[in-house]
Write a protein that holds these residues in place. Structure first.
Motif, PDB file in Angstrom:
ATOM      1  N   GLN A   1       4.491  -3.017   5.012  1.00 46.80           N
ATOM      2  CA  GLN A   1       5.710  -3.421   4.323  1.00 46.80           C
ATOM      3  C   GLN A   1       5.643  -4.913   3.995  1.00 46.80           C
ATOM      4  O   GLN A   1       6.509  -5.699   4.384  1.00 46.80           O
ATOM      5  CB  GLN A   1       6.925  -3.106   5.193  1.00 46.80           C
ATOM      6  CG  GLN A   1       7.120  -1.630   5.447  1.00 46.80           C
ATOM      7  CD  GLN A   1       7.306  -0.854   4.149  1.00 46.80           C
ATOM      8  OE1 GLN A   1       8.149  -1.203   3.347  1.00 46.80           O
ATOM      9  NE2 GLN A   1       6.528   0.186   3.954  1.00 46.80           N
ATOM     10  N   THR A   2       4.612  -5.291   3.276  1.00 49.13           N
ATOM     11  CA  THR A   2       4.459  -6.673   2.830  1.00 49.13           C
ATOM     12  C   THR A   2       4.786  -6.759   1.348  1.00 49.13           C
ATOM     13  O   THR A   2       4.212  -6.037   0.543  1.00 49.13           O
ATOM     14  CB  THR A   2       3.023  -7.183   3.067  1.00 49.13           C
ATOM     15  OG1 THR A   2       2.771  -7.250   4.468  1.00 49.13           O
ATOM     16  CG2 THR A   2       2.829  -8.576   2.460  1.00 49.13           C
ATOM     17  N   GLU A   3       5.708  -7.633   1.025  1.00 52.51           N
ATOM     18  CA  GLU A   3       6.059  -7.865  -0.361  1.00 52.51           C
ATOM     19  C   GLU A   3       5.612  -9.258  -0.764  1.00 52.51           C
ATOM     20  O   GLU A   3       5.693 -10.199   0.025  1.00 52.51           O
ATOM     21  CB  GLU A   3       7.567  -7.714  -0.566  1.00 52.51           C
ATOM     22  CG  GLU A   3       8.068  -6.300  -0.285  1.00 52.51           C
ATOM     23  CD  GLU A   3       9.556  -6.153  -0.551  1.00 52.51           C
ATOM     24  OE1 GLU A   3      10.182  -7.156  -0.975  1.00 52.51           O
ATOM     25  OE2 GLU A   3      10.079  -5.054  -0.330  1.00 52.51           O
ATOM     26  N   VAL A   4       5.123  -9.372  -1.994  1.00 53.22           N
ATOM     27  CA  VAL A   4       4.577 -10.636  -2.478  1.00 53.22           C
ATOM     28  C   VAL A   4       5.279 -11.028  -3.766  1.00 53.22           C
ATOM     29  O   VAL A   4       5.437 -10.210  -4.673  1.00 53.22           O
ATOM     30  CB  VAL A   4       3.054 -10.517  -2.741  1.00 53.22           C
ATOM     31  CG1 VAL A   4       2.489 -11.859  -3.209  1.00 53.22           C
ATOM     32  CG2 VAL A   4       2.327 -10.041  -1.490  1.00 53.22           C
ATOM     33  N   GLN A   5       5.702 -12.278  -3.827  1.00 56.08           N
ATOM     34  CA  GLN A   5       6.345 -12.804  -5.027  1.00 56.08           C
ATOM     35  C   GLN A   5       5.627 -14.085  -5.431  1.00 56.08           C
ATOM     36  O   GLN A   5       5.478 -15.000  -4.617  1.00 56.08           O
ATOM     37  CB  GLN A   5       7.820 -13.103  -4.768  1.00 56.08           C
ATOM     38  CG  GLN A   5       8.534 -13.754  -5.953  1.00 56.08           C
ATOM     39  CD  GLN A   5       9.918 -14.259  -5.583  1.00 56.08           C
ATOM     40  OE1 GLN A   5      10.319 -14.196  -4.424  1.00 56.08           O
ATOM     41  NE2 GLN A   5      10.637 -14.766  -6.561  1.00 56.08           N
TER      42      GLN A   5
END
Length: 291
Positions: free
Chosen positions: A109-113
């Motif tokens: 559950q890693t989100e990257v912006q």
């Protein structure tokens, strides 16, 4: 034997899940030996045909296993506690299943912006990005992203920057003003021990009294190397907020980075942010406390 896990087995798997693959290898090897065998970290690593670089992590696995009652101290190392040796093979299988699931089935559950500091307008870079179909307005400015993650922090905000000038000092004061009451604030710099160095963070002198008055902890990660060849320090630019969110990128806390240069980085949430948190923890532990 039942296919259902006992309460004790669930406890063991929960405690060792973070090191599942290594723990599986160690206990699978130990399961092949007599129930009363005493093993050291080194002997188990050798039995499992692992490298010497695994010894530190193996020592941690055995320490955890001792704390939960799977093994107990016995000169010169550890022995199975009670009748636990009979569980080693079953636990090794379950730990291997955990390792397989984590490595090949589970989606982190890693989100990257992506966040961007654009050069001042008119900018050739912005023109080229537009020509490629990029909507640069959709890329959040780095400073806005910093404010957002700092405002959301519940426990601690850490800023790591290798370069820090007067403009950066003013920016840091503003950034830390966005933290909630009670949130710990930490600044990690380098070269504080050597004011004559070219990379000495001059912004520190400009803001030292404010940092002290506002209980900001300051660490200097600039150490003599263990082998005596030069120094150990950093070039990473990081803002870590709790274990939940982190920025990693190119932006220094200097006028050049904040106002003139194109800088790019990513805001991470989830597992990657937790990993960064742990690295930052180690950096702080290795550093010298300045304030």
């Amino acid at each position: 034997m039942s296919s259902k896990l006992t309460a004790f087995e669930q406890l063991v798997l929960g405690a060792l899940a973070r090191h599942a693959g290594l723990a599986a290898a160690l206990f699978d090897a130990w399961a092949q030996l007599p129930p009363t065998s005493v093993q050291t970290v080194r002997s188990l690593v050798d039995l499992a045909q692992l490298g010497v670089t695994e010894e530190g992590a193996a020592a941690q696995v055995l320490r955890i296993a001792g704390e939960i009652g799977l093994v107990e101290p016995a000169q010169p190392g550890y022995k199975p506690k009670g009748n636990c040796h009979g569980r080693f093979g079953r636990l090794a299988f379950a730990l291997n299943c955990i390792e397989h699931y984590a490595a090949t089935v589970h989606c982190d559950q890693t989100e990257v912006q992506v966040v961007l500091t654009k050069p001042p307008r008119p900018s050739i870079l912005e023109q080229r990005l537009a020509a490629l179909g990029w909507r640069t307005a959709d890329l959040e400015p780095t400073e806005h992203a910093f404010h957002g993650i700092v405002q959301a922090a519940q426990k601690r905000v850490v800023v790591m920057t290798p370069f820090f000038d007067q403009k950066g000092a003013n920016w840091l004061r503003e950034l830390f003003s966005y933290t909630r009451p009670g949130v710990e604030r930490v600044l990690v710099l380098r070269s504080l021990e050597a004011p004559l160095r070219k990379d000495y963070p001059k912004g520190y002198d400009a803001i030292e009294s404010w940092l002290r008055e506002n209980d900001v902890k300051v660490y200097n990660y600039s150490l003599a190397r263990m082998d005596g060849a030069g120094r150990e320090t950093f070039h990473a630019k990081v803002v870590s907020c709790d274990q939940e969110t982190a920025y990693v990128g190119s932006s220094n806390v200097t006028e050049a980075s904040l106002e003139h240069s194109m800088e790019m980085g990513v805001i991470l949430t989830g597992k990657a942010a937790c990993d960064i948190f742990e690295v930052v923890q180690a950096v702080i532990a290795a550093s010298n406390r300045r304030l």
